[in-house]
Design a protein around this motif. Structure first.
Motif, PDB file in Angstrom:
ATOM      1  N   LEU A 194       0.839  -1.186   0.035  1.00 10.17           N
ATOM      2  CA  LEU A 194       0.008   0.126  -0.150  1.00 10.17           C
ATOM      3  C   LEU A 194       1.012   1.299  -0.157  1.00 10.17           C
ATOM      4  O   LEU A 194       0.574   2.096  -0.692  1.00 10.17           O
ATOM      5  N   GLY A 195       1.895   1.363   0.645  1.00 10.34           N
ATOM      6  CA  GLY A 195       2.917   2.419   0.814  1.00 10.34           C
ATOM      7  C   GLY A 195       3.414   2.562  -0.567  1.00 10.34           C
ATOM      8  O   GLY A 195       3.537   3.766  -1.110  1.00 10.34           O
ATOM      9  N   ARG A 196       3.912   1.479  -1.089  1.00 13.21           N
ATOM     10  CA  ARG A 196       4.496   1.600  -2.519  1.00 13.21           C
ATOM     11  C   ARG A 196       3.417   2.288  -3.397  1.00 13.21           C
ATOM     12  O   ARG A 196       3.613   3.044  -4.309  1.00 13.21           O
ATOM     13  N   LYS A 197       2.056   1.566  -3.562  1.00 10.94           N
ATOM     14  CA  LYS A 197       1.037   2.324  -4.209  1.00 10.94           C
ATOM     15  C   LYS A 197       1.086   3.790  -4.071  1.00 10.94           C
ATOM     16  O   LYS A 197       0.797   4.661  -5.099  1.00 10.94           O
ATOM     17  N   ILE A 198       1.075   4.079  -2.947  1.00 14.07           N
ATOM     18  CA  ILE A 198       0.860   5.740  -2.703  1.00 14.07           C
ATOM     19  C   ILE A 198       2.125   6.524  -3.276  1.00 14.07           C
ATOM     20  O   ILE A 198       1.969   7.584  -3.759  1.00 14.07           O
ATOM     21  N   TRP A 199       3.415   5.832  -3.226  1.00 14.23           N
ATOM     22  CA  TRP A 199       4.366   6.826  -3.923  1.00 14.23           C
ATOM     23  C   TRP A 199       4.738   6.419  -5.542  1.00 14.23           C
ATOM     24  O   TRP A 199       5.215   7.273  -6.170  1.00 14.23           O
TER      25      TRP A 199
ATOM     26  N   GLN B 298      -4.000   6.157  -6.485  1.00 13.56           N
ATOM     27  CA  GLN B 298      -3.475   6.549  -5.215  1.00 13.56           C
ATOM     28  C   GLN B 298      -4.326   6.827  -4.201  1.00 13.56           C
ATOM     29  O   GLN B 298      -4.155   6.424  -2.892  1.00 13.56           O
ATOM     30  N   GLU B 299      -5.344   7.444  -4.349  1.00 14.95           N
ATOM     31  CA  GLU B 299      -6.586   7.668  -3.255  1.00 14.95           C
ATOM     32  C   GLU B 299      -6.919   6.493  -2.755  1.00 14.95           C
ATOM     33  O   GLU B 299      -7.250   6.275  -1.472  1.00 14.95           O
TER      34      GLU B 299
ATOM     35  N   VAL C  54      13.375   8.359  -2.176  1.00 16.19           N
ATOM     36  CA  VAL C  54      11.947   7.953  -2.899  1.00 16.19           C
ATOM     37  C   VAL C  54      11.897   9.187  -4.257  1.00 16.19           C
ATOM     38  O   VAL C  54      11.553   8.597  -5.280  1.00 16.19           O
ATOM     39  N   LEU C  55      12.490  10.397  -4.136  1.00 11.32           N
ATOM     40  CA  LEU C  55      12.455  11.215  -5.241  1.00 11.32           C
ATOM     41  C   LEU C  55      13.375  10.806  -6.107  1.00 11.32           C
ATOM     42  O   LEU C  55      13.022  10.967  -7.400  1.00 11.32           O
TER      43      LEU C  55
END
Lengths: 219, 261
Positions: free
Chosen positions: A109-114, A121-122, A209-210
């Protein structure tokens, strides 16, 4: 005969952090080796031929792979110092259940967010918060998931705290606003040297991450 | 003295300590025997589903340890209130309920069973061997069975690729079994219980999908192991009736295909 322990790891990996914390909690001397995941060492490929992933714990030349398995192994071998799993079989089952839950949900889920945007993403953010709320429920009024002391679930979950700033910035939301109890728990864990020395700075992880987003062409 | 013998033999025959005491009200200090019998009075319930290999593997563990249990068949299209109460997080089977306390996730359940009923241990004693058993169990669940699921619903190139991946994964299991009687060593244990999905379920699925990659010729060591394991009485609990299973798989695949249109 002195034990020889080598940990093949990668600094931002939450899975590696779990092993670092477990080793530190028990005061186990070991050699830390940083892997370049774009150029994996011969040792890593030899010690984890099936998955070719870090972390790998090499104990007297014998490899143990997969972070949950490594933490349990450390707890069983060095069972006298700072036990992580409870002694009661039912309490152990509960701890293993929640560790499995963290593994199944939080990383993906964290991966999905970034890595995503818009509706996807929502949806990721919503489910991520729901999962954290379930974990808050399990924590209840205890200082740690392990009760009075750091336990298995604490060790398994707290590494993700180092990624929270990255998730928040990429997802444009506040985890603390939704899950204040969990943030309070994470900060409590960070008071412990075993945790503070094992987790990288949130800003450093966000920078990483960036960089990844640039490399993979993710906006 | 005779009274004491009667009570002890009542315990041995598992008559039930309450009944024994009612017949012969004698207070004797045989605490450990009493505790043993109380453990025998455990209430063990398993919420499962006939076609689920995860459910069957828990039954196999219970059978291997001689633990009496009540089996509750769940209709997954209409889950019972009890299941949702006992596993609110995932709402899935299998769930083991021991004296009213629920445990979910089959691998967690297997370890719980081994730690609670310590006869016929299924996990090895040595921490390194335990780590290896857990590693391969995870591999079976997270790699082999996940890829199998992918192959079931894929078509064309994607399906071919998934089948190739499964072949590679089975080859790894084949070499893990090399030189051993069972995955767990000289006798059946945790990893064999997890791998029991290969004994009946896997072959049925292959037939339903019209695939022919899981053969004796390609995997002689695994098939040798299947032959040995299938002879063990307790393993009969893993047998999934073939025709019923094929029908079930085909129905599910049809439902999946129409849902994705």
């Amino acid at each position: 005969m002195a034990d020889e322990l080598v940990l093949l790891d990668f600094w931002p990996s939450p899975f590696g952090m779990r092993v670092r914390i477990a080793l530190a909690e028990k005061g186990i001397k070991h050699e830390y080796r940083e892997e370049d995941l774009r150029n994996k060492s011969a040792l890593l490929l030899q010690m984890n031929p099936v998955h070719k992933k870090i972390p790998v714990l090499i104990h007297n030349g014998k490899p143990v792979c997969e972070s949950l398995i490594q933490v349990q192994y450390i707890d069983e071998v060095w069972h006298d110092q700072a036990p992580l799993l409870p002694s009661d079989p039912y309490q152990r089952a509960i701890a293993r259940f929640w560790a499995d839950f963290v593994d199944k949900k939080i990383y993906e889920l964290g991966r999905k967010i970034w890595t995503t945007k818009g509706e996807e993403q929502e949806a990721g953010k919503k489910e991520f918060i729901e999962c954290l709320k379930l974990l808050e429920g399990e924590l209840g009024d205890k200082p740690y998931f392990g009760g009075e002391n750091l336990g298995y679930v604490d060790v398994v979950l707290v590494p993700f705290y180092s990624w929270f700033l990255a998730y928040e910035k990429c997802g444009n939301f506040s985890i603390e606003a939704e899950c204040p109890k969990l943030i309070a728990w994470a900060k409590r864990c960070l008071q412990k040297e075993s945790v503070s020395k094992s987790l990288p700075d949130q800003e450093k992880v966000y920078g990483f991450v960036l960089q990844l987003k640039k490399i993979f062409g993710i906006e | 003295m005779a009274e004491i013998h009667v009570i002890i033999s009542s315990c041995d025959r598992n008559v039930g300590i309450a009944t024994a005491l009612r017949r012969k009200p004698v207070l004797v200090n045989f605490t450990s025997k009493l505790e043993q019998t109380m453990a025998d009075e455990d209430e063990v319930k398993l919420f499962g589903m006939w076609a689920s290999p995860y459910s069957r593997r828990v039954e196999l563990a219970l059978k291997l340890k001689g633990i009496p249990y009540e089996y509750v068949e769940e209709d997954l299209s209409s889950k019972s209130c009890l299941l949702l109460k006992y596993n609110p997080v995932h709402q899935k089977i299998p769930v083991l309920v021991h004296n009213g306390k629920p445990i979910a996730e089959s691998l967690v359940i297997l370890e719980y069973i081994d730690e609670t009923w310590t006869n016929n241990p299924i996990l090895p004693q040595d921490p390194y061997d335990r780590a290896m058993a857990r590693f391969w169990a995870k591999f079976i669940d997270e790699k082999l069975l996940m890829t199998t699921r992918k192959a079931s619903v894929a078509s064309g190139k994607e399906k071919e690729q998934a089948i190739e991946e499964i072949t590679e994964q089975l080859k790894l299991l084949e070499s893990e079994l090399q030189g051993k009687e069972y995955f767990s060593g000289p006798s059946i244990g945790y990893l064999d219980i997890v791998a029991s999905v290969l004994v009946f379920w896997f072959g049925n699925l292959q037939e339903a999908l019209g695939v022919d990659m899981f053969t004796k010729e390609k995997f002689p060591i695994i098939f040798g192991w299947i032959g040995k394991v299938a002879e063990i009485d307790a393993v009969e609990v893993c047998r999934i009736p073939k025709e019923k299973h094929l029908e079930y798989i085909r129905t599910r695949l049809e439902a999946f295909k129409s849902a994705s249109k």
